[in-house]
Design a protein around this motif. Structure first.
Motif, PDB file in Angstrom:
ATOM      1  N   ILE A  38       0.855  -1.196   0.000  1.00  0.00           N
ATOM      2  CA  ILE A  38       0.000   0.000   0.000  1.00  0.00           C
ATOM      3  C   ILE A  38       0.892   1.247   0.000  1.00  0.00           C
ATOM      4  CG2 ILE A  38      -1.633   1.371   1.404  1.00  0.00           C
ATOM      5  CD1 ILE A  38      -3.184  -0.931   0.284  1.00  0.00           C
ATOM      6  N   LYS A  39       1.949   1.177   0.782  1.00  0.00           N
ATOM      7  CA  LYS A  39       2.888   2.300   0.859  1.00  0.00           C
ATOM      8  C   LYS A  39       3.493   2.602  -0.515  1.00  0.00           C
ATOM      9  CE  LYS A  39       5.561   3.590   4.874  1.00  0.00           C
ATOM     10  NZ  LYS A  39       6.574   3.141   5.818  1.00  0.00           N
ATOM     11  N   SER A  40       3.898   1.550  -1.190  1.00  0.00           N
ATOM     12  CA  SER A  40       4.531   1.829  -2.492  1.00  0.00           C
ATOM     13  C   SER A  40       3.493   2.261  -3.529  1.00  0.00           C
ATOM     14  CB  SER A  40       5.416   0.685  -2.979  1.00  0.00           C
ATOM     15  OG  SER A  40       4.716  -0.514  -2.941  1.00  0.00           O
ATOM     16  N   LEU A  41       2.259   1.776  -3.408  1.00  0.00           N
ATOM     17  CA  LEU A  41       1.215   2.261  -4.334  1.00  0.00           C
ATOM     18  C   LEU A  41       0.974   3.754  -4.099  1.00  0.00           C
ATOM     19  CD1 LEU A  41      -1.365  -0.705  -4.311  1.00  0.00           C
ATOM     20  CD2 LEU A  41       0.019   0.070  -6.247  1.00  0.00           C
ATOM     21  N   LYS A  42       0.987   4.144  -2.811  1.00  0.00           N
ATOM     22  CA  LYS A  42       0.809   5.577  -2.494  1.00  0.00           C
ATOM     23  C   LYS A  42       1.940   6.395  -3.092  1.00  0.00           C
ATOM     24  CE  LYS A  42      -1.647   5.748   1.902  1.00  0.00           C
ATOM     25  NZ  LYS A  42      -1.421   5.942   3.349  1.00  0.00           N
ATOM     26  N   ALA A  43       3.164   5.843  -2.981  1.00  0.00           N
ATOM     27  CA  ALA A  43       4.328   6.565  -3.522  1.00  0.00           C
ATOM     28  C   ALA A  43       4.200   6.735  -5.031  1.00  0.00           C
ATOM     29  CB  ALA A  43       5.609   5.814  -3.168  1.00  0.00           C
ATOM     30  N   LEU A  44       3.489   5.819  -5.671  1.00  0.00           N
ATOM     31  CA  LEU A  44       3.290   5.931  -7.124  1.00  0.00           C
ATOM     32  C   LEU A  44       2.211   6.952  -7.474  1.00  0.00           C
ATOM     33  CD1 LEU A  44       3.433   2.189  -8.261  1.00  0.00           C
ATOM     34  CD2 LEU A  44       5.078   3.993  -8.797  1.00  0.00           C
ATOM     35  N   GLY A  45       1.520   7.435  -6.458  1.00  0.00           N
ATOM     36  CA  GLY A  45       0.516   8.472  -6.715  1.00  0.00           C
ATOM     37  C   GLY A  45      -0.919   8.040  -6.470  1.00  0.00           C
ATOM     38  N   TYR A  46      -1.139   6.762  -6.140  1.00  0.00           N
ATOM     39  CA  TYR A  46      -2.514   6.322  -5.859  1.00  0.00           C
ATOM     40  C   TYR A  46      -2.968   6.917  -4.532  1.00  0.00           C
ATOM     41  CZ  TYR A  46      -1.933   3.192  -9.740  1.00  0.00           C
ATOM     42  OH  TYR A  46      -1.707   2.704 -11.007  1.00  0.00           O
ATOM     43  N   LYS A  47      -4.161   7.492  -4.542  1.00  0.00           N
ATOM     44  CA  LYS A  47      -4.648   8.153  -3.323  1.00  0.00           C
ATOM     45  C   LYS A  47      -5.425   7.149  -2.485  1.00  0.00           C
ATOM     46  CE  LYS A  47      -4.126  12.718  -5.002  1.00  0.00           C
ATOM     47  NZ  LYS A  47      -3.607  12.314  -6.344  1.00  0.00           N
ATOM     48  N   ILE A  48      -4.706   6.558  -1.539  1.00  0.00           N
ATOM     49  CA  ILE A  48      -5.306   5.535  -0.683  1.00  0.00           C
ATOM     50  C   ILE A  48      -5.285   6.045   0.749  1.00  0.00           C
ATOM     51  CG2 ILE A  48      -5.125   3.142   0.136  1.00  0.00           C
ATOM     52  CD1 ILE A  48      -3.457   2.608  -2.491  1.00  0.00           C
ATOM     53  N   GLU A  49      -6.428   5.969   1.410  1.00  0.00           N
ATOM     54  CA  GLU A  49      -6.464   6.392   2.809  1.00  0.00           C
ATOM     55  C   GLU A  49      -6.874   5.206   3.664  1.00  0.00           C
ATOM     56  OE1 GLU A  49      -8.819   9.933   3.107  1.00  0.00           O
ATOM     57  OE2 GLU A  49      -7.292  11.086   2.005  1.00  0.00           O
ATOM     58  N   SER A  50      -6.496   5.273   4.946  1.00  0.00           N
ATOM     59  CA  SER A  50      -6.957   4.188   5.811  1.00  0.00           C
ATOM     60  C   SER A  50      -7.805   4.747   6.943  1.00  0.00           C
ATOM     61  CB  SER A  50      -5.785   3.368   6.339  1.00  0.00           C
ATOM     62  OG  SER A  50      -4.635   4.158   6.441  1.00  0.00           O
ATOM     63  N   ALA A  51      -8.930   4.085   7.158  1.00  0.00           N
ATOM     64  CA  ALA A  51      -9.827   4.512   8.229  1.00  0.00           C
ATOM     65  C   ALA A  51      -9.880   3.407   9.278  1.00  0.00           C
ATOM     66  CB  ALA A  51     -11.217   4.761   7.665  1.00  0.00           C
ATOM     67  N   ARG A  52      -9.822   3.804  10.526  1.00  0.00           N
ATOM     68  CA  ARG A  52      -9.843   2.833  11.634  1.00  0.00           C
ATOM     69  C   ARG A  52     -11.062   1.921  11.534  1.00  0.00           C
ATOM     70  NH1 ARG A  52      -8.660   2.386  16.563  1.00  0.00           N
ATOM     71  NH2 ARG A  52      -6.507   2.785  17.182  1.00  0.00           N
ATOM     72  N   LYS A  53     -10.868   0.691  11.753  1.00  0.00           N
ATOM     73  CA  LYS A  53     -11.922  -0.351  11.736  1.00  0.00           C
ATOM     74  C   LYS A  53     -12.486  -0.642  10.344  1.00  0.00           C
ATOM     75  CE  LYS A  53     -12.885  -0.908  16.372  1.00  0.00           C
ATOM     76  NZ  LYS A  53     -13.288   0.203  17.245  1.00  0.00           N
ATOM     77  N   LYS A  54     -12.366   0.293   9.407  1.00  0.00           N
ATOM     78  CA  LYS A  54     -12.985   0.068   8.088  1.00  0.00           C
ATOM     79  C   LYS A  54     -11.991  -0.512   7.084  1.00  0.00           C
ATOM     80  CE  LYS A  54     -16.514   3.677   8.030  1.00  0.00           C
ATOM     81  NZ  LYS A  54     -16.696   5.061   7.590  1.00  0.00           N
ATOM     82  N   GLY A  55     -10.790  -0.006   7.135  1.00  0.00           N
ATOM     83  CA  GLY A  55      -9.775  -0.496   6.200  1.00  0.00           C
ATOM     84  C   GLY A  55      -9.315   0.573   5.227  1.00  0.00           C
ATOM     85  N   TYR A  56      -8.828   0.118   4.096  1.00  0.00           N
ATOM     86  CA  TYR A  56      -8.296   1.053   3.092  1.00  0.00           C
ATOM     87  C   TYR A  56      -9.395   1.540   2.157  1.00  0.00           C
ATOM     88  CZ  TYR A  56      -3.760  -0.846   4.474  1.00  0.00           C
ATOM     89  OH  TYR A  56      -2.650  -1.245   5.182  1.00  0.00           O
ATOM     90  N   GLU A  57      -9.194   2.781   1.688  1.00  0.00           N
ATOM     91  CA  GLU A  57     -10.147   3.348   0.740  1.00  0.00           C
ATOM     92  C   GLU A  57      -9.366   3.997  -0.409  1.00  0.00           C
ATOM     93  OE1 GLU A  57     -13.620   6.808   0.479  1.00  0.00           O
ATOM     94  OE2 GLU A  57     -12.216   6.812   2.162  1.00  0.00           O
ATOM     95  N   LEU A  58      -9.804   3.701  -1.634  1.00  0.00           N
ATOM     96  CA  LEU A  58      -9.203   4.372  -2.791  1.00  0.00           C
ATOM     97  C   LEU A  58      -9.997   5.657  -3.013  1.00  0.00           C
ATOM     98  CD1 LEU A  58      -7.152   4.191  -5.159  1.00  0.00           C
ATOM     99  CD2 LEU A  58      -8.937   3.023  -6.462  1.00  0.00           C
ATOM    100  N   VAL A  59      -9.373   6.790  -2.721  1.00  0.00           N
ATOM    101  CA  VAL A  59     -10.112   8.053  -2.718  1.00  0.00           C
ATOM    102  C   VAL A  59     -10.336   8.579  -4.140  1.00  0.00           C
ATOM    103  CG1 VAL A  59     -10.189  10.379  -1.755  1.00  0.00           C
ATOM    104  CG2 VAL A  59      -9.065   8.552  -0.487  1.00  0.00           C
ATOM    105  N   ASP A  60      -9.295   8.480  -4.971  1.00  0.00           N
ATOM    106  CA  ASP A  60      -9.432   8.953  -6.344  1.00  0.00           C
ATOM    107  C   ASP A  60      -9.522   7.728  -7.256  1.00  0.00           C
ATOM    108  OD1 ASP A  60      -9.277  10.027  -8.829  1.00  0.00           O
ATOM    109  OD2 ASP A  60      -7.400  11.130  -8.504  1.00  0.00           O
TER     110      ASP A  60
END
Ligand code: BTN
Length: 314
Positions: A38-60
């Protein structure tokens, strides 16, 4: 980006949220390994956020859905492979350098081009959220005569697809696509590895799609589909539509040549019937010839031009 990353992106794209545990168990790798990816995907520019208890979200969600394009390629009778690169100097250069290992009818796409090349030794400015791809057609028995018309054909296909999306685009000879007087798409075709008439052609396509604007220094001459239409385009659909229209019409191009498409080309060609400045000379564009050449008139004389640059403003 490898297959596992593409799988993670797919899960992120298809779900509002997805937990690290779920991803880890799908892929049979550790939670830590997911974190790292996930970290390296973010470094590539993917907008991924993480929310407590819910997990990862692709914002864009404006991402290339590689899995959908690969599905299309699998069902295609022409295209054989789709290669997605996060970043490369130029997709045309990549194809040229790797063509021995690439299958005929491979499509190479990149999200970022660091040394994109344009026609007439110009550079092609990298604009985010665009389409930058090259099609390799290998071992064709050419007919150098067919290269220019094939490029014109590709421009016509892209113009046709854009028009299906409701975009009021036009073609500037030979193969630039214009919208509201500014360029949104350019094509660079290159010949490569010719051996006794057998070789490859690399068709490089650059389309400015969803960026809000283009850099200041090219603002007067270039634009994006988004800027002109205030719409977001699904780049994955656009790529698939262009490739499938190209595939559908290629047999007609092979059998009948450019002349099969000539009327359509003329009806969208910005230069037809206009006074133009080409290769430094002012002429009247009388017609588009059987092979896509510009048929011009200067001082009562008819001149056929098969390469060069038409200036729109003079
Ligand atoms: C032009 O209008 O001058 C042609 C531009 C072509 C740009 C595309 S982007 C993908 C491919 N790779 C390149 O380096 N150039 C083409």
């Amino acid at each position: 980006m490898d297959e596992k990353d593409i799988f993670i992106l797919r899960k992120l794209y298809e779900n509002e949220y997805i937990s690290g545990e779920e991803l880890a168990s799908f892929l049979n790798i550790s939670r830590m390994a997911i974190n790292k990816r996930i970290k390296s995907l973010k470094a590539l520019g993917y907008k991924i956020e993480s929310a407590r208890k819910k997990g990862y979200e692709l914002v864009d969600k404006d991402i290339i859905r590689v899995w959908e394009i690969k599905d299309y390629i699998q069902s295609s009778n022409l295209f054989k492979e789709f290669i997605y690169l996060d970043e490369i100097d130029s997709t045309n250069t990549y194809v040229k350098q790797n063509q021995q290992h690439l299958e005929n009818a491979t499509v190479v796409y990149t999200e970022r081009q660091t040394q994109g090349r344009g026609r007439l030794l110009r550079k092609w400015v990298d604009i985010e959220k665009g389409i930058k791809m090259s099609i390799l057609l290998k071992l064709i028995l050419f007919d150098l005569e067919k290269i220019v018309p094939l490029t014109l054909f590709t421009g016509l296909i892209i113009n046709r697809v854009l028009r299906k999306y409701g975009v009021n685009s036009f073609i500037k000879w030979s193969n630039d696509i214009y919208l509201n007087g500014k360029k949104v798409c350019g094509i660079l075709s290159e010949l490569s590895g010719e051996v006794e008439g057998l070789g490859s052609i690399i068709i490089g396509i650059g389309i400015n799609v969803n960026a809000e604007s283009v850099p200041e220094d090219i603002k007067d001459i270039a634009t994006t589909l988004k800027t002109e239409t205030s719409q977001d385009f699904d780049r994955t659909r656009l790529i698939i539509d262009i490739l499938s229209e190209f595939e559908r019409e290629l047999p007609n191009f092979d059998n009948y040549g450019f002349s099969y498409f000539r009327d359509e080309y003329k009806s969208f060609c910005l230069n037809f019937g206009k006074e133009i400045l080409i290769n430094g000379e002012r002429m009247l564009c009388r017609d588009i010839g059987e092979n896509g050449e510009l048929v011009c008139e200067k001082d009562g004389e008819i001149i056929e031009i098969s390469s060069g640059e038409v200036l729109m403003r003079f």
